[in-house]
Every structure is written in structure tokens, then in C-alpha cells.
Design an enzyme around this catalytic site. Structure first.
Site, PDB file in Angstrom:
ATOM      1  N   ASN A 297     -37.526 -39.828  -1.223  1.00  0.00           N
ATOM      2  CA  ASN A 297     -36.104 -40.166  -1.354  1.00  0.00           C
ATOM      3  C   ASN A 297     -35.814 -41.638  -1.072  1.00  0.00           C
ATOM      4  O   ASN A 297     -34.770 -42.147  -1.460  1.00  0.00           O
ATOM      5  CB  ASN A 297     -35.255 -39.288  -0.431  1.00  0.00           C
ATOM      6  CG  ASN A 297     -34.835 -37.997  -1.116  1.00  0.00           C
ATOM      7  OD1 ASN A 297     -34.807 -37.933  -2.349  1.00  0.00           O
ATOM      8  ND2 ASN A 297     -34.511 -36.975  -0.341  1.00  0.00           N
TER       9      ASN A 297
ATOM     10  N   LEU B 269     -38.921 -29.918   2.277  1.00  0.00           N
ATOM     11  CA  LEU B 269     -39.121 -30.677   1.031  1.00  0.00           C
ATOM     12  C   LEU B 269     -39.750 -32.047   1.275  1.00  0.00           C
ATOM     13  O   LEU B 269     -40.056 -32.765   0.326  1.00  0.00           O
ATOM     14  CB  LEU B 269     -37.783 -30.834   0.294  1.00  0.00           C
ATOM     15  CG  LEU B 269     -37.145 -29.527  -0.198  1.00  0.00           C
ATOM     16  CD1 LEU B 269     -35.794 -29.800  -0.858  1.00  0.00           C
ATOM     17  CD2 LEU B 269     -38.057 -28.793  -1.174  1.00  0.00           C
ATOM     18  N   HIS B 270     -39.906 -32.439   2.521  1.00  0.00           N
ATOM     19  CA  HIS B 270     -40.543 -33.717   2.858  1.00  0.00           C
ATOM     20  C   HIS B 270     -39.896 -34.885   2.100  1.00  0.00           C
ATOM     21  O   HIS B 270     -40.586 -35.833   1.682  1.00  0.00           O
ATOM     22  CB  HIS B 270     -42.059 -33.669   2.574  1.00  0.00           C
ATOM     23  CG  HIS B 270     -42.681 -32.381   3.025  1.00  0.00           C
ATOM     24  ND1 HIS B 270     -42.708 -32.000   4.343  1.00  0.00           N
ATOM     25  CD2 HIS B 270     -43.247 -31.364   2.334  1.00  0.00           C
ATOM     26  CE1 HIS B 270     -43.277 -30.816   4.441  1.00  0.00           C
ATOM     27  NE2 HIS B 270     -43.602 -30.404   3.244  1.00  0.00           N
ATOM     28  N   CYS B 271     -38.571 -34.801   1.911  1.00  0.00           N
ATOM     29  CA  CYS B 271     -37.809 -35.887   1.236  1.00  0.00           C
ATOM     30  C   CYS B 271     -38.340 -36.180  -0.155  1.00  0.00           C
ATOM     31  O   CYS B 271     -38.223 -37.328  -0.631  1.00  0.00           O
ATOM     32  CB  CYS B 271     -37.810 -37.178   2.066  1.00  0.00           C
ATOM     33  SG  CYS B 271     -37.108 -37.008   3.685  1.00  0.00           S
ATOM     34  N   ALA B 272     -38.934 -35.202  -0.803  1.00  0.00           N
ATOM     35  CA  ALA B 272     -39.478 -35.440  -2.146  1.00  0.00           C
ATOM     36  C   ALA B 272     -39.065 -34.291  -3.072  1.00  0.00           C
ATOM     37  O   ALA B 272     -39.904 -33.518  -3.552  1.00  0.00           O
ATOM     38  CB  ALA B 272     -40.998 -35.578  -2.080  1.00  0.00           C
TER      39      ALA B 272
END
Ligand SMILES: Cc1ncc(COP(=O)(O)O)c(C=O)c1O
Length: 383
Positions: free
Chosen positions: A100, A339-342
Site C-alpha cells: 500500500n 492482507l499485509h497491506c498488499a
């Protein structure tokens, strides 16, 4: 129970003893700002900052340390690169694998007339360089690519992308958040114009540190998105053009940089081949121990492929958040779920909306920790 920290992709822990000592020494004994004063402690701080820039420059094969800009974190470095460079009408080629910290600035910049193409990845999370080349248009100004996926651990073909950027006359920004300190990087052979990375992950520095490498000539196109005091050219109200001052306004995070200097010094004492061999051996051991457990699904490159010490997985009938809580509560295995910012990466892998559970190894991870983690999953999957 001993803490098994496998969240190094978020921030590395523990740090080398020298990092704790350097931060403590700065806070208790030096306590001076950088680049602003000339008493003994301030001069020592100045030397330490110079040494840190030089060591990071050496690590990535950059000949001029003033091209290493200190920032607050990887996100800050990427924001400086994207907001500083892109103009209305520009087109960007990036990938669905991005974090992100690339996706959100690009989404924001879309409202200012900057367009983006998202190149897809394969089922393991690899992006093909041909697809990157195909996405380039006459308006493409920048290719922004993640070096190592923070979801699958796949190492992307950065060198091939760098060659494409050079052939097509496009700038190349590499997000090295999960690679710097883990895989050898040479900005010259990768052909990257901008390299963004945190100082607090693979470089072993404290939180609140980051770096942006700016290749020669790029500063002519990269505006400083913040302006202010630099301790230099104070008679002028215009932002200095010289590096690193052009991009470093305001007091630096000196305690953080003191720790980062010690972290990079530690890293350089270990050879790159040792780091790679150790993390490859541990991740292979982890993958071998997890493969075939009932209900456990692994994502990312197969064992033996080009990857770092990072593994994403799911276990049938567990939500990743619940699984992370069970691992921590019963075995003190500390991971990250979600989501691990992805988000685009999970859409590509078919793991939206819950994401995956991620185990990320660090420079201090041990074989015993890997074996205990495998035991924990064996019990979970067989129960
Ligand atoms: C691939 C990638 N890029 C950028 C970032 C952002 O780094 P920071 O947390 O230092 O802002 C991260 C953090 O996890 C990341 O994994």
C-alpha cells in the site's frame, strides 16, 4: 515459554546488542542535533551520520554517500519518490504485488492526472519482465516494482526490469523493503534510479528509520516534497539544491540513525553469502516441515526457488487472525495475519478478504525456532 518472533517482515527483532548500545549512548551522552552545531558531541554525531550514509552507500554499491537520503521509514521513502517525481499526464507501470505504500500514493496521484498500469503476477507471485515491457506506453515515466514480495517472499527479476527501463528511457524505482539486508543489491547492476527501503527491517536499525537512494541526475526531476531548515545556507529562504539537504529538512531522527549505523555495521560483518545461505537453509527447513501437513496450504515460490525467509500459509477451517492468536497463545510463535497491506496481491492469489498467515524470519532466527514452529503447526493440523 520463549518468544519466537517471526514477524521480521514488519520490523526486525531482536536487534544486535550494538544497536541498543548506540541508541542508549546517543540518548544519554551525545544528545546533539545533526548538521547544526560544532561542539564535540555535535561533531561526533556528524561523523556518525556520515559513517551511516557511507556504509549504506557501500552496501548498495552507490559511490556517493550524499545520495543516501534519511527518511522515517520505507513508506516515507516511497512517498518522496512518487510525489516528488510524478507530474500530471505521467504514466506509471507497477505490479499487483505492491504494498500500500506504493498503491496508495499512486491512487492519490490518479486524482491529479497520473495513470497507472498494474502488471499481473503468476500463481507464485512472480512478475514477468516481458509483461512489464508490454505495459510501457509513450507516456510512461516510471516503473515502480517491489523487489521481494512481502506476501510470498518471491524475489522479482529486478535486473531484467532495470534493463527494460534503460532501453525504454524510463525511470526505475525499486521498493527494497523486504530485500535490503537480505539479498545482495547493487544499484548500478540493477539499473535502478531510486531505491526505497526502511532502516528498521533487514538493516537492523530501530523503527523510525528509512532511506531513499537517488541516482545521479535524478535529483533534477525529483522535487523536495518537504522544505525547511537544513542547517546549511541559512541566509537563503530557498530550499538548497545540494544533496542530501535538498530532501532532509528538519532535525533528523539521530537516535534512530545511531542505531541504524550500528545495525548496518553488524550486517557488514556477516558476509552476504552467509546471510543468504542461512536464511535459505532455514526457510527450506520450514517449508519442508510444513509441506503435506493436513489442511495446510502454502503460498509463494516452491522450495528451492528464488525467495527470502518469508512464508505465507493458511490452515483449513482457521481464519488467519484466529490462527495467529492460537500460535501466539499456545506456542509464543509470533506471526502476522491478514492482507499485509498488499490487497491486490491477495486478489491475485485468491486469498482475499482474509489474507494469509505470514511467518517471516530474521537474521537471528534459529533452527530450534523453526523446529518449534513446525511442531506447533503439526499439532494444529493434526488436531
Ligand atoms: C514491500 C514493502 N514496501 C514498503 C513497506 C513499508 O515500509 P515501512 O513499514 O518502513 O513504512 C513495507 C512494510 O512492510 C513492505 O513490506
Amino acid at each position: 515459554m520463549k518468544r519466537i518472533y517471526l514477524d521480521n517482515a514488519a520490523t526486525s527483532w531482536p536487534k544486535p546488542e550494538a544497536v541498543y548500545r548506540a541508541v542508549d549512548r546517543f540518548q544519554r551522552q551525545l544528545g546533539a542535533p545533526a548538521g547544526r552545531s560544532s561542539y564535540a558531541e555535535a561533531s561526533e554525531v556528524e561523523r556518525m551520520i556520515r559513517s551511516c550514509r557511507k556504509k549504506i552507500a557501500d552496501l548498495i554499491g552507490a559511490s556517493d554517500p550524499s545520495r543516501i537520503i534519511f527518511t522515517q521509514n520505507g513508506t516515507d521513502s516511497l512517498n518522496l519518490a512518487l510525489h516528488g517525481l510524478l507530474l500530471p499526464g505521467d504514466h506509471v507501470v507497477t505490479t499487483v504485488c505492491e504494498h500500500n505504500s506504493v498503491l496508495r500514493p499512486l491512487r492519490f496521484l490518479a486524482e491529479r492526472g497520473i495513470t497507472t498500469t498494474y502488471v499481473p503476477c503468476d500463481g507464485h507471485g512472480y512478475v514477468g519482465p516481458e509483461a512489464v515491457a508490454k505495459a510501457i506506453t509513450p507516456k510512461t515515466r516510471l516503473i515502480a516494482v517491489i523487489h521481494v514480495s512481502n506476501v510470498t517472499g518471491a524475489v522479482q527479476p529486478a535486473e531484467a526490469v532495470g534493463r527494460i527501463a534503460a532501453e525504454r528511457g524510463v525511470l526505475f524505482l525499486l521498493d527494497a523493503a523486504q530485500s535490503l539486508g537480505h539479498v545482495p543489491i547493487n544499484v548500478g547492476s540493477l539499473g535502478c534510479h531510486l531505491l526505497a527501503a526502511p532502516g528498521h527491517k533487514g538493516l537492523l536499525g530501530p523503527l523510525g528509520t528509512g532511506v531513499l537512494y537517488v541516482a545521479p541526475g535524478v535529483e533534477e526531476h525529483l522535487i523536495p516534497i518537504r522544505q525547511g531548515g537544513t542547517g546549511t545556507r541559512s541566509d537563503e529562504d530557498r530550499q538548497p539544491d545540494s544533496l542530501p539537504d535538498r530532501y532532509e529538512s528538519g532535525n533528523l531522527n539521530v537516535p534512530g540513525i545511531a542505531g541504524l549505523e550500528a545495525g548496518v555495521t553488524h550486517l557488514r560483518q556477516l558476509s552476504e553469502s552467509h546471510i543468504l545461505a542461512n536464511s535459505r537453509a532455514l526457510v527450506q527447513r520450514l517449508l519442508a516441515g510444513l509441506t503435506g501437513l493436513p489442511g495446510l496450504r502454502l503460498f509463494g515460490p516452491p522450495s528451492g526457488a528464488d525467495r527470502v525467509g518469508l512464508v505465507s500459509l493458511n490452515v483449513a477451517s482457521y481464519d488467519p487472525q484466529e490462527l495467529a492468536a492460537v500460535l501466539d497463545a499456545n506456542w509464543r510463535v509470533q506471526s502476522r495475519a491478514g492482507l499485509h497491506c498488499a490487497p491486490r496481491m491477495h486478489a491475485a492469489l485468491g486469498t482475499s478478504p482474509s489474507g494469509t498467515l505470514r511467518l517471516s524470519l530474521g537474521h537471528f532466527s534459529t533452527q530450534d525456532e523453526i523446529d518449534s514452529t513446525i511442531d506447533a503447526f503439526t499439532e494444529i493440523c493434526r488436531s
